[in-house]
Write a protein that holds these residues in place. Structure first.
Motif, PDB file in Angstrom:
ATOM      1  N   VAL A  65     -66.346 -36.326  71.607  1.00 45.38           N
ATOM      2  CA  VAL A  65     -65.507 -35.157  71.886  1.00 45.38           C
ATOM      3  C   VAL A  65     -65.091 -34.463  70.596  1.00 45.38           C
ATOM      4  O   VAL A  65     -65.252 -33.243  70.442  1.00 45.38           O
ATOM      5  N   TYR A  73     -64.820 -28.890  74.640  1.00 47.26           N
ATOM      6  CA  TYR A  73     -63.707 -29.568  75.317  1.00 47.26           C
ATOM      7  C   TYR A  73     -62.382 -28.827  75.133  1.00 47.26           C
ATOM      8  O   TYR A  73     -61.477 -28.969  75.960  1.00 47.26           O
ATOM      9  N   GLN A  74     -62.277 -28.033  74.079  1.00 44.08           N
ATOM     10  CA  GLN A  74     -61.063 -27.246  73.901  1.00 44.08           C
ATOM     11  C   GLN A  74     -60.923 -26.172  74.978  1.00 44.08           C
ATOM     12  O   GLN A  74     -59.815 -25.718  75.263  1.00 44.08           O
ATOM     13  N   ASN A  76     -61.412 -26.667  78.056  1.00 41.57           N
ATOM     14  CA  ASN A  76     -60.772 -27.347  79.190  1.00 41.57           C
ATOM     15  C   ASN A  76     -60.677 -28.832  78.841  1.00 41.57           C
ATOM     16  O   ASN A  76     -61.663 -29.564  78.937  1.00 41.57           O
ATOM     17  N   TYR A  77     -59.485 -29.255  78.430  1.00 38.49           N
ATOM     18  CA  TYR A  77     -59.333 -30.629  77.956  1.00 38.49           C
ATOM     19  C   TYR A  77     -59.577 -31.668  79.047  1.00 38.49           C
ATOM     20  O   TYR A  77     -59.833 -32.843  78.750  1.00 38.49           O
ATOM     21  N   ILE A  80     -62.729 -33.932  78.999  1.00 42.65           N
ATOM     22  CA  ILE A  80     -62.796 -35.194  78.262  1.00 42.65           C
ATOM     23  C   ILE A  80     -62.901 -36.371  79.232  1.00 42.65           C
ATOM     24  O   ILE A  80     -63.546 -37.378  78.943  1.00 42.65           O
TER      25      ILE A  80
END
Length: 248
Positions: A65, A73-74, A76-77, A80
């Protein structure tokens, strides 16, 4: 390549996770058996193995990640947590689980810590080697273009190179253990594990030289190659400092 096994029109089993589950089960059975053969605490061994599994999973995911695909991933966290979509880095899991495992051994079995490390070494080699079969079936960690007879889809089967190498490492480490017991060669605890560190690092460098998938940001070498060099150097230093004869 066989990324999924179709059970029915609605059920598809990812071969990656199927293989990993089978490999983990085999490794757990083997390491508990080895602990009993070597008169080490089987309960402690199992607890250690579970810690390695859990933190290996977490470390492998987080390394992917934050190192390989942070921008994705930033957005939409929650992504993760979507581990079923793939995205793990072996060395991320190895570093975190290694730190946790060594810390656990230090507090639980300080005087026998290196004996437990030796216990783990061939099991780690087997788990890593068979785990690369999962990569091969999933189609990840693929190699560069290749026109040799054993090419797969026109590429080096880099994953299978790793499988063969690590199986060779397993046999070598078991051979060293037998030499220690049958020939009565007294090797100080820890030497088997430090030897594994060197062999694994060399094997990983070989695999990295064939890979053609995204390796993340690089500084001359991929981060996996730098970690491999670190393992080799650290293993050599530890072997150099560790006497061959533990009584001498």
């Amino acid at each position: 390549m066989l990324p999924t096994i179709q059970i029915s029109s609605e059920i598809h089993v990812p071969t990656y996770y199927l293989v990993i589950c089978v490999v983990v089960a085999l490794c757990l059975l083997w390491i508990v058996r080895r602990s009993r053969q070597k008169n080490l605490n089987a309960t402690l061994t199992l607890d250690l193995s579970l810690l390695i599994m859990v933190f290996g999973f977490i470390g492998g995911r987080l390394f992917h990640v934050f190192y390989e695909n942070l921008n994705y991933y930033q957005e939409n966290y929650l992504r993760i947590l979507y581990f079923w979509d793939g995205g793990f880095v072996f060395y991320g899991g190895a570093l975190l689980s290694g730190a946790v495992g060594i810390g656990y051994l230090y507090f639980k079995a300080h005087d026998q810590m290196e004996k437990y490390l030796d216990l783990l070494a061939p099991v780690l080699a087997l788990g890593y080697g068979l785990g690369r079969i999962a990569c091969f079936l999933a189609g990840c960690c693929y190699g560069r273009a290749c026109d040799l007879p054993w090419a797969v889809s026109g590429k080096h089967p880099a994953q299978l190179y790793a499988v063969l190498w690590e199986l060779g490492v397993v046999l070598t480490l078991i051979g060293l253990e037998k030499a220690r017991s049958e020939i009565k060669l007294i090797m100080a605890p820890g030497r088997i594990f430090y030897t594994w560190m060197i062999f694994h690092g060399v094997g990983r460098l070989i695999m990295e030289s064939f890979r053609d998938d995204f390796r993340g940001p690089t500084v001359g070498f991929s981060i996996s190659s730098w970690i491999s060099w670190g393992l080799i150097i650290l293993g050599l230093l530890l072997l150099w400092k560790k006497p061959l004869d533990s009584n001498g």
